[in-house]
Design an enzyme around this catalytic site. Structure first.
Site, PDB file in Angstrom:
ATOM      1  N   SER A   8     -35.566  47.288  72.314  1.00 15.88           N
ATOM      2  CA  SER A   8     -34.398  46.937  73.117  1.00 15.88           C
ATOM      3  C   SER A   8     -33.281  47.968  72.947  1.00 15.88           C
ATOM      4  O   SER A   8     -32.725  48.136  71.856  1.00 15.88           O
ATOM      5  CB  SER A   8     -33.896  45.546  72.724  1.00 15.88           C
ATOM      6  N   HIS A  33     -36.960  47.873  76.811  1.00 14.47           N
ATOM      7  CA  HIS A  33     -36.266  46.650  77.227  1.00 14.47           C
ATOM      8  C   HIS A  33     -34.769  46.953  77.379  1.00 14.47           C
ATOM      9  O   HIS A  33     -34.153  47.541  76.495  1.00 14.47           O
ATOM     10  CB  HIS A  33     -36.487  45.563  76.170  1.00 14.47           C
ATOM     11  N   ASP A  35     -30.955  45.448  78.347  1.00 11.96           N
ATOM     12  CA  ASP A  35     -30.130  44.245  78.455  1.00 11.96           C
ATOM     13  C   ASP A  35     -28.840  44.520  79.216  1.00 11.96           C
ATOM     14  O   ASP A  35     -27.952  45.187  78.701  1.00 11.96           O
ATOM     15  CB  ASP A  35     -29.742  43.761  77.049  1.00 11.96           C
ATOM     16  N   MET A  37     -25.445  42.914  80.669  1.00 10.36           N
ATOM     17  CA  MET A  37     -24.587  41.725  80.469  1.00 10.36           C
ATOM     18  C   MET A  37     -23.307  41.858  81.288  1.00 10.36           C
ATOM     19  O   MET A  37     -22.804  42.966  81.463  1.00 10.36           O
ATOM     20  CB  MET A  37     -24.202  41.607  78.998  1.00 10.36           C
ATOM     21  N   MET A  68     -28.628  39.578  82.111  1.00 11.04           N
ATOM     22  CA  MET A  68     -27.882  38.412  81.615  1.00 11.04           C
ATOM     23  C   MET A  68     -26.591  38.340  82.411  1.00 11.04           C
ATOM     24  O   MET A  68     -25.497  38.589  81.897  1.00 11.04           O
ATOM     25  CB  MET A  68     -27.615  38.568  80.117  1.00 11.04           C
ATOM     26  N   GLY A 142     -26.759  37.604  74.399  1.00 11.69           N
ATOM     27  CA  GLY A 142     -25.421  38.201  74.383  1.00 11.69           C
ATOM     28  C   GLY A 142     -25.229  39.231  73.287  1.00 11.69           C
ATOM     29  O   GLY A 142     -24.412  40.138  73.420  1.00 11.69           O
ATOM     30  N   PHE A 143     -25.993  39.105  72.218  1.00 12.26           N
ATOM     31  CA  PHE A 143     -25.799  40.002  71.075  1.00 12.26           C
ATOM     32  C   PHE A 143     -27.132  40.316  70.405  1.00 12.26           C
ATOM     33  O   PHE A 143     -28.015  39.455  70.363  1.00 12.26           O
ATOM     34  CB  PHE A 143     -24.866  39.360  70.035  1.00 12.26           C
ATOM     35  N   GLY A 144     -27.226  41.527  69.861  1.00 16.90           N
ATOM     36  CA  GLY A 144     -28.376  41.873  69.042  1.00 16.90           C
ATOM     37  C   GLY A 144     -28.128  41.440  67.613  1.00 16.90           C
ATOM     38  O   GLY A 144     -27.011  41.035  67.259  1.00 16.90           O
ATOM     39  N   ASP A 175     -37.711  37.439  72.856  1.00 16.84           N
ATOM     40  CA  ASP A 175     -36.578  38.347  72.681  1.00 16.84           C
ATOM     41  C   ASP A 175     -35.528  37.728  71.758  1.00 16.84           C
ATOM     42  O   ASP A 175     -34.968  36.682  72.076  1.00 16.84           O
ATOM     43  CB  ASP A 175     -35.978  38.594  74.079  1.00 16.84           C
ATOM     44  N   GLY A 177     -34.228  38.494  67.369  1.00 18.17           N
ATOM     45  CA  GLY A 177     -34.600  38.259  65.971  1.00 18.17           C
ATOM     46  C   GLY A 177     -36.061  38.545  65.672  1.00 18.17           C
ATOM     47  O   GLY A 177     -36.621  38.009  64.702  1.00 18.17           O
TER      48      GLY A 177
HETATM   49  C1  DX5 Z   1     -29.916  39.611  73.249  1.00 17.26           C
HETATM   50  C2  DX5 Z   1     -30.775  40.616  73.948  1.00 17.26           C
HETATM   51  C3  DX5 Z   1     -31.847  41.174  73.095  1.00 17.26           C
HETATM   52  C4  DX5 Z   1     -31.382  41.946  71.886  1.00 17.26           C
HETATM   53  C5  DX5 Z   1     -32.383  41.712  70.775  1.00 17.26           C
HETATM   54  O1  DX5 Z   1     -29.020  39.077  74.161  1.00 17.26           O
HETATM   55  O2  DX5 Z   1     -31.389  40.023  75.077  1.00 17.26           O
HETATM   56  O3  DX5 Z   1     -32.759  41.982  73.860  1.00 17.26           O
HETATM   57  O4  DX5 Z   1     -31.247  43.331  72.123  1.00 17.26           O
HETATM   58  O5  DX5 Z   1     -31.904  42.284  69.626  1.00 17.26           O
HETATM   59  P1  DX5 Z   1     -32.519  41.951  68.177  1.00 17.26           P
HETATM   60  O6  DX5 Z   1     -33.979  42.294  68.242  1.00 17.26           O
HETATM   61  O7  DX5 Z   1     -31.737  42.826  67.274  1.00 17.26           O
HETATM   62  O8  DX5 Z   1     -32.312  40.480  67.941  1.00 17.26           O
HETATM   63 ZN    ZN Z   2     -33.075  41.132  76.165  1.00 19.72          ZN
END
Ligand code: DX5
Ligand code: ZN
Length: 216
Positions: A8, A33, A35, A37, A68, A142-144, A175, A177
């Protein structure tokens, strides 16, 4: 089918995007991937089309675009023009999901529907045969770097059961964690595609991290 791995972009080093893309190109990653937002559907803003166009020019892996955003149907043509392989829209963002999925396919892309952690897989029963992939969020989008939500493993199993019972060939992507440990359990439950942000991009050896996920 051997499972796929989609790093991602959100977790990449944005000051060194060219190097990050070169790493992806040389790696065993299957897709990239992405994302997008909007600060409305999710409480964060990531990047938009000008950045994605630059990436598209140097990334040799198929693009897996995860929107998103509210009203994602407004951007089908733009995502298609990027050359995306697959476009993910949220179930929660589409009033006329069946129409949106059809329009994505008509634009020449694979169509994927994403479910937030609170949305039961049963909501897709009547559309599953028309969808190329379901993306299950295993964190709130919303967040990694967030903690994996445990019920996701069971959700994968239930979705797999539904897909088989309907005679569909829909893929299951997960997707949020994802690492080697959660990834293993998701694959055992029936997942086909693992998305991983932090596990890949923050690793000491990024290509090895991708390889680790491929070898699960
Ligand atoms: C979260 C994103 C994910 C994110 C995953 O809103 O959709 O794609 O980048 O990040 P990790 O793998 O660090 O949880
Ligand atoms: Zn994603």
């Amino acid at each position: 089918m051997k499972h796929l791995v989609a790093p991602s972009l959100l977790a990449a080093d944005f000051l060194h995007l060219r190097q990050e893309m070169e790493m992806i190109n040389e790696s065993e990653a299957d897709w990239l991937h992405i994302d997008v937002m909007d600060g409305v559907f999710v409480p964060n803003i990531s990047f938009g089309f000008p950045v994605l166009e630059a990436i598209r020019d140097i990334c040799r892996k198929p693009l897996d675009v995860h929107l998103m955003i509210v009203e994602p149907q407004k951007f089908i043509n733009e995502v298609a023009a990027l050359g995306a392989y697959i476009m993910n829209v949220h179930y929660e963002a589409c009033i006329h999901l069946h129409r949106v999925v059809g329009a994505i396919r008509e634009a020449g892309m694979k169509a994927a529907v994403t479910l937030n952690p609170h949305t039961p897989v049963s909501m897709l029963e009547d559309i599953i045969r028309d969808v190329d992939m379901v993306l299950l969020m295993s964190v709130n989008p919303g967040f990694g770097g967030q903690k994996f939500i445990e019920h996701s493993v069971d959700k994968v199993a239930r979705l797999k059961e539904m897909i088989l019972s309907k005679g569909a060939d829909t893929l299951i992507e997960v997707d949020g964690g994802v690492n080697a440990e959660t990834g293993r359990r998701l694959l055992n439950a029936g997942a086909d595609v693992l998305v991983a942000g932090n596990y890949v991009f923050k690793a000491q050896d990024q290509k090895q991290a991708i390889k680790n996920l491929k070898e699960l």
